[in-house]
Structures are given as C-alpha cells and as structure tokens.
Design an enzyme around this catalytic site. Structure first.
Site, PDB file in Angstrom:
ATOM      1  N   GLY A  50     -28.969 -35.223  32.676  1.00  0.00           N
ATOM      2  CA  GLY A  50     -30.262 -34.923  32.975  1.00  0.00           C
ATOM      3  C   GLY A  50     -30.898 -34.113  31.957  1.00  0.00           C
ATOM      4  O   GLY A  50     -30.119 -33.136  31.594  1.00  0.00           O
TER       5      GLY A  50
ATOM      6  N   GLN B  64     -36.277 -27.606  28.486  1.00  0.00           N
ATOM      7  CA  GLN B  64     -35.206 -27.432  27.984  1.00  0.00           C
ATOM      8  C   GLN B  64     -35.065 -27.596  26.407  1.00  0.00           C
ATOM      9  O   GLN B  64     -33.998 -27.051  25.674  1.00  0.00           O
ATOM     10  CB  GLN B  64     -34.099 -28.133  28.702  1.00  0.00           C
TER      11      GLN B  64
ATOM     12  N   CYS C 198     -25.438 -26.673  34.055  1.00  0.00           N
ATOM     13  CA  CYS C 198     -26.879 -26.973  33.347  1.00  0.00           C
ATOM     14  C   CYS C 198     -26.518 -26.867  31.835  1.00  0.00           C
ATOM     15  O   CYS C 198     -25.840 -26.001  31.279  1.00  0.00           O
ATOM     16  CB  CYS C 198     -27.639 -25.684  33.874  1.00  0.00           C
ATOM     17  N   LEU C 199     -27.160 -27.627  31.087  1.00  0.00           N
ATOM     18  CA  LEU C 199     -27.116 -27.909  29.644  1.00  0.00           C
ATOM     19  C   LEU C 199     -27.652 -26.293  28.961  1.00  0.00           C
ATOM     20  O   LEU C 199     -27.396 -26.122  27.967  1.00  0.00           O
ATOM     21  CB  LEU C 199     -27.831 -28.907  29.194  1.00  0.00           C
TER      22      LEU C 199
ATOM     23  N   HIS D 258     -32.536 -31.029  40.568  1.00  0.00           N
ATOM     24  CA  HIS D 258     -32.219 -30.056  39.447  1.00  0.00           C
ATOM     25  C   HIS D 258     -33.401 -30.171  38.210  1.00  0.00           C
ATOM     26  O   HIS D 258     -33.821 -29.066  38.018  1.00  0.00           O
ATOM     27  CB  HIS D 258     -30.901 -30.226  39.109  1.00  0.00           C
ATOM     28  N   GLU D 259     -33.546 -31.201  37.917  1.00  0.00           N
ATOM     29  CA  GLU D 259     -34.478 -31.514  36.827  1.00  0.00           C
ATOM     30  C   GLU D 259     -35.917 -31.203  37.280  1.00  0.00           C
ATOM     31  O   GLU D 259     -36.812 -30.915  36.671  1.00  0.00           O
ATOM     32  CB  GLU D 259     -34.475 -32.943  36.043  1.00  0.00           C
TER      33      GLU D 259
ATOM     34  N   HIS E   4     -36.450 -27.454  37.089  1.00  0.00           N
ATOM     35  CA  HIS E   4     -36.737 -26.934  35.606  1.00  0.00           C
ATOM     36  C   HIS E   4     -38.057 -27.007  35.424  1.00  0.00           C
ATOM     37  O   HIS E   4     -38.684 -26.154  34.558  1.00  0.00           O
ATOM     38  CB  HIS E   4     -35.955 -27.759  34.764  1.00  0.00           C
TER      39      HIS E   4
END
Length: 187
Positions: A66, A71, A114-115, A156-157, A160
């Site tokens: 995701g 991000q 997380c990226l 999670h997304e 953000h």
C-alpha cells in the site's frame, strides 16, 4: 505499507494497475508531509490518473502492499493497495477522499512495517475488519471492505492521510523500542 508484513505476499502475480506510472521517491519519517493531514481531491482529470499510476509504480518498485499520496510528497487524500486478505483473496485498487467508516472485530497484534520507515517492523495492534468509503479516479463512489492483512493495510494507509504513521498506534515498551530503533537507524 511494507509487503514484507504479508507472509503470503509472494503469491501475488502481476503488477495490478501500476504498469504505466513513473516511480517517485518515497518520503521518509522526518519529512513534514508525512505529519500533514492531506487535502481532499477536488479535480478529477488526467493529472489525477497519472498520479494514481505513479503511486502504483512506486509501490511496486518498493515492494509495498500500500502507498499513500503523502508518502511521495503529495498532500492529497489518495491511497493505492495490492494485498491479500485473510482468505488469500487479492485486492488491488485505489481510494480517493477515503473515510474509514468501520474498524472493528478482534484486535490483531502483528508485525507491521512502512515504506517510509524502511527495514523497521513492530508488533502493531489493528482491527481485524475495516471498511473505507470514497471515490475512484472518475469520482464514482466506492466502498472497500477488508479483513485480516487487508484490513490492516486499509487502516495503515488511511492513517497516513491523517498525518499519522503506524508507530503512532504503539504504546508502552513496543513504542519505546520503536523510538530507539528509529533513532539508531537515523544516526
């Protein structure tokens, strides 16, 4: 969200919607855009479609499950995903102007990454069921429902886009461990 969290992720095939986009740099923790509440999308045009394509390309290049728009430095309410649920069903798509309308069911504490915090994973509590409503790139209403890992991804997304990162959900010793690891990684 890091695909490494999905132990079944290796079963995924193809690149979903992301074959046309351009890979963009992923912002890391410490970049103010990650702590900014994102603005709603108001214009549904070719530029928005290119942005969604770029988000997919970036997510796939980073081996993610995701990715939220902030991000990659764009403070707009958009996220993309490609992950499995608890029944091994693959979900690929995007949500614009999402609203988390349900996060319920059993609380599952599982490793999450997380990226924007590469290489770090911490046991993170998430609800086992989530529902997000929003629109697609053409402005058509959509409703996305997930269980298991996919529910984790949706939460999670969505977080953000509210200016949060997953470590914000941690508490106690798990949070202290995360903060130590983040300091060590940035030293």
């Amino acid at each position: 969200m890091s695909k490494a969290d999905d132990t079944r992720g290796a079963r995924r095939r193809g690149r979903g919607d992301g074959g046309r986009g351009t890979v963009r740099p992923i912002r890391r923790l410490g970049d103010p855009v990650l702590r900014t509440e994102c603005d709603p999308v108001r214009t549904f045009d070719a530029a928005l479609r290119r942005l969604v394509d770029d988000m997919f390309a970036t997510m796939y290049e980073a081996d993610g499950a995701g990715l939220a728009a902030n991000q990659i430095g764009v403070a707009q309410q958009i996220f993309v995903y490609d992950c499995l649920d608890d029944r091994d069903r693959r979900h690929v798509g995007h949500v614009i102007n999402p609203v988390l309308v349900a996060a319920d069911g059993d609380t599952l504490v599982e490793p999450e990454g997380c990226l924007s915090l590469p290489g770090l994973r911490f046991d993170t509590p998430r609800c086992g069921h989530a529902v997000v409503e929003g629109v697609d790139v053409k402005g058509r209403p959509i409703r996305v429902e997930g269980t298991g890992y996919f529910a984790r991804c949706l939460q999670h997304e969505y977080g953000h886009l509210q200016g949060q990162v997953y470590i914000d959900t941690l508490s106690g010793e798990e949070r202290r461990e995360a903060m130590r690891a983040i300091r060590a990684a940035s030293a």
